[in-house]
Design a protein around this motif. Structure first.
Motif, PDB file in Angstrom:
ATOM      1  N   GLN A  37     -36.351  46.441   7.523  1.00  0.00           N
ATOM      2  CA  GLN A  37     -37.591  45.811   7.078  1.00  0.00           C
ATOM      3  C   GLN A  37     -37.467  45.307   5.639  1.00  0.00           C
ATOM      4  OE1 GLN A  37     -40.486  45.284   9.019  1.00  0.00           O
ATOM      5  NE2 GLN A  37     -40.898  43.948   7.297  1.00  0.00           N
ATOM      6  N   GLU A  38     -36.923  46.132   4.758  1.00  0.00           N
ATOM      7  CA  GLU A  38     -36.835  45.767   3.341  1.00  0.00           C
ATOM      8  C   GLU A  38     -35.884  44.602   3.094  1.00  0.00           C
ATOM      9  OE1 GLU A  38     -37.624  50.288   1.593  1.00  0.00           O
ATOM     10  OE2 GLU A  38     -35.619  49.440   1.494  1.00  0.00           O
ATOM     11  N   GLU A  39     -34.771  44.548   3.800  1.00  0.00           N
ATOM     12  CA  GLU A  39     -33.768  43.510   3.560  1.00  0.00           C
ATOM     13  C   GLU A  39     -33.968  42.273   4.431  1.00  0.00           C
ATOM     14  OE1 GLU A  39     -29.696  44.844   3.686  1.00  0.00           O
ATOM     15  OE2 GLU A  39     -30.109  46.588   2.433  1.00  0.00           O
ATOM     16  N   MET A  40     -34.249  42.501   5.729  1.00  0.00           N
ATOM     17  CA  MET A  40     -34.249  41.396   6.690  1.00  0.00           C
ATOM     18  C   MET A  40     -35.639  41.022   7.187  1.00  0.00           C
ATOM     19  SD  MET A  40     -31.040  40.767   6.587  1.00  0.00           S
ATOM     20  CE  MET A  40     -30.740  39.611   7.914  1.00  0.00           C
ATOM     21  N   GLY A  41     -36.658  41.809   6.840  1.00  0.00           N
ATOM     22  CA  GLY A  41     -38.032  41.460   7.178  1.00  0.00           C
ATOM     23  C   GLY A  41     -38.418  41.696   8.624  1.00  0.00           C
ATOM     24  N   PHE A  42     -37.719  42.566   9.328  1.00  0.00           N
ATOM     25  CA  PHE A  42     -38.112  42.903  10.691  1.00  0.00           C
ATOM     26  C   PHE A  42     -37.676  44.329  11.002  1.00  0.00           C
ATOM     27  CE2 PHE A  42     -33.762  41.376  11.369  1.00  0.00           C
ATOM     28  CZ  PHE A  42     -33.243  42.282  12.300  1.00  0.00           C
ATOM     29  N   GLN A  43     -38.220  44.848  12.087  1.00  0.00           N
ATOM     30  CA  GLN A  43     -37.784  46.134  12.621  1.00  0.00           C
ATOM     31  C   GLN A  43     -37.469  45.971  14.096  1.00  0.00           C
ATOM     32  OE1 GLN A  43     -40.352  49.461  11.884  1.00  0.00           O
ATOM     33  NE2 GLN A  43     -40.048  49.359   9.684  1.00  0.00           N
ATOM     34  N   CYS A  44     -36.591  46.811  14.587  1.00  0.00           N
ATOM     35  CA  CYS A  44     -36.282  46.876  16.008  1.00  0.00           C
ATOM     36  C   CYS A  44     -35.791  48.288  16.298  1.00  0.00           C
ATOM     37  CB  CYS A  44     -35.233  45.832  16.398  1.00  0.00           C
ATOM     38  SG  CYS A  44     -33.597  46.073  15.673  1.00  0.00           S
ATOM     39  N   GLU A  45     -35.728  48.621  17.561  1.00  0.00           N
ATOM     40  CA  GLU A  45     -35.167  49.911  17.919  1.00  0.00           C
ATOM     41  C   GLU A  45     -33.672  49.890  17.605  1.00  0.00           C
ATOM     42  OE1 GLU A  45     -36.781  52.703  18.818  1.00  0.00           O
ATOM     43  OE2 GLU A  45     -38.527  51.460  18.362  1.00  0.00           O
ATOM     44  N   ILE A  46     -33.167  50.998  17.068  1.00  0.00           N
ATOM     45  CA  ILE A  46     -31.739  51.121  16.795  1.00  0.00           C
ATOM     46  C   ILE A  46     -31.247  52.427  17.402  1.00  0.00           C
ATOM     47  CG2 ILE A  46     -31.718  49.645  14.744  1.00  0.00           C
ATOM     48  CD1 ILE A  46     -31.772  52.163  12.990  1.00  0.00           C
ATOM     49  N   ALA A  47     -30.000  52.395  17.856  1.00  0.00           N
ATOM     50  CA  ALA A  47     -29.394  53.580  18.467  1.00  0.00           C
ATOM     51  C   ALA A  47     -28.111  53.912  17.726  1.00  0.00           C
ATOM     52  CB  ALA A  47     -29.094  53.310  19.938  1.00  0.00           C
ATOM     53  N   GLU A  48     -27.952  55.187  17.393  1.00  0.00           N
ATOM     54  CA  GLU A  48     -26.728  55.623  16.715  1.00  0.00           C
ATOM     55  C   GLU A  48     -25.576  55.627  17.718  1.00  0.00           C
ATOM     56  OE1 GLU A  48     -24.896  59.496  14.380  1.00  0.00           O
ATOM     57  OE2 GLU A  48     -27.069  59.322  14.593  1.00  0.00           O
ATOM     58  N   ILE A  49     -24.459  55.006  17.345  1.00  0.00           N
ATOM     59  CA  ILE A  49     -23.308  54.990  18.249  1.00  0.00           C
ATOM     60  C   ILE A  49     -22.246  56.001  17.837  1.00  0.00           C
ATOM     61  CG2 ILE A  49     -23.696  52.656  19.079  1.00  0.00           C
ATOM     62  CD1 ILE A  49     -21.365  51.762  17.206  1.00  0.00           C
ATOM     63  N   HIS A  50     -22.116  56.272  16.552  1.00  0.00           N
ATOM     64  CA  HIS A  50     -21.180  57.283  16.079  1.00  0.00           C
ATOM     65  C   HIS A  50     -21.263  57.391  14.555  1.00  0.00           C
ATOM     66  CE1 HIS A  50     -18.646  53.689  15.499  1.00  0.00           C
ATOM     67  NE2 HIS A  50     -18.063  54.367  14.552  1.00  0.00           N
ATOM     68  N   THR A  51     -20.473  58.309  14.031  1.00  0.00           N
ATOM     69  CA  THR A  51     -20.338  58.463  12.584  1.00  0.00           C
ATOM     70  C   THR A  51     -18.894  58.171  12.222  1.00  0.00           C
ATOM     71  OG1 THR A  51     -22.069  60.139  12.500  1.00  0.00           O
ATOM     72  CG2 THR A  51     -20.534  60.074  10.654  1.00  0.00           C
ATOM     73  N   LYS A  52     -18.702  57.434  11.154  1.00  0.00           N
ATOM     74  CA  LYS A  52     -17.353  57.064  10.711  1.00  0.00           C
ATOM     75  C   LYS A  52     -17.231  57.393   9.223  1.00  0.00           C
ATOM     76  CE  LYS A  52     -13.679  54.140  11.461  1.00  0.00           C
ATOM     77  NZ  LYS A  52     -12.884  53.989  12.644  1.00  0.00           N
ATOM     78  N   ILE A  53     -16.157  58.078   8.862  1.00  0.00           N
ATOM     79  CA  ILE A  53     -15.861  58.320   7.451  1.00  0.00           C
ATOM     80  C   ILE A  53     -14.799  57.315   7.028  1.00  0.00           C
ATOM     81  CG2 ILE A  53     -14.897  59.943   5.772  1.00  0.00           C
ATOM     82  CD1 ILE A  53     -15.966  62.224   7.514  1.00  0.00           C
TER      83      ILE A  53
END
Length: 180
Positions: free
Chosen positions: A91-107
């Protein structure tokens, strides 16, 4: 003048160990100078044509300004849910929201501009949006939808136009989107 909690949160990152456990809080710029492992997230948003929404980071960013990258990325505030943080930054950067799903964590630990280091415990999310972003020009100077094939071709010839963390995450994101 006293800083608000949000100002304080924006200027700090959450330091973590290799398992993502809280270690402490540190000034964001200093953590990037010292290369401390910290909590972060990256959001990749696709449309119904399976094009990826890229942003060109604002040139005045403290690192990687003017470079193309994923739809948005940042750091969660202390005690903030990472999914909520991803939606907040969309919302702050792109001016919209949508559902998001976590796919994994990467270091990853990669150098960026200005001698800074991105050493991040990064939760990666994908989402779908079919509208037109309304960018915050303090954060983003341009945006575009791009097909995965065109993006991969472009990165071969113009790698230096992309952030250092973007290719580290891209392959897994494409696979997750194709399997969604």
């Amino acid at each position: 003048m006293l800083k608000s909690n949000e100002d304080t949160n924006r200027n700090n990152v959450v330091l973590v160990d290799n398992s993502g456990n809280f270690i402490g809080i540190k000034d964001k710029l200093q953590a990037h100078i010292d290369g401390d492992l910290h909590s972060a997230f990256s959001v990749f948003v696709f449309n119904k044509k399976s094009e990826l929404l890229l942003q060109r980071r604002a040139s005045n960013k403290y690192h990687s300004g003017g470079l193309w990258s994923n739809t948005c990325c940042s750091h969660p505030f202390p005690n903030e849910n990472t999914t909520a943080a991803g939606k907040r930054r969309l919302q702050e950067e792109m001016g919209f929201q949508c559902e998001i799903a976590e796919i994994h964590t990467k270091i990853y630990n990669v150098p960026c501009s200005n001698g800074l280091i991105e050493n991040e415990y990064n939760k990666v999310f994908i989402g779908r949006f079919d509208g037109t972003p309304e960018i915050n020009d303090e954060e983003v100077e341009d945006w575009r939808w791009i097909s995965v094939n065109q993006l991969l071709k472009d990165m071969k010839t113009s790698r230096d136009e992309y952030t250092s963390w973007f290719p580290v995450l891209l392959e897994d994101v494409i696979a997750a989107w194709n399997n969604a």
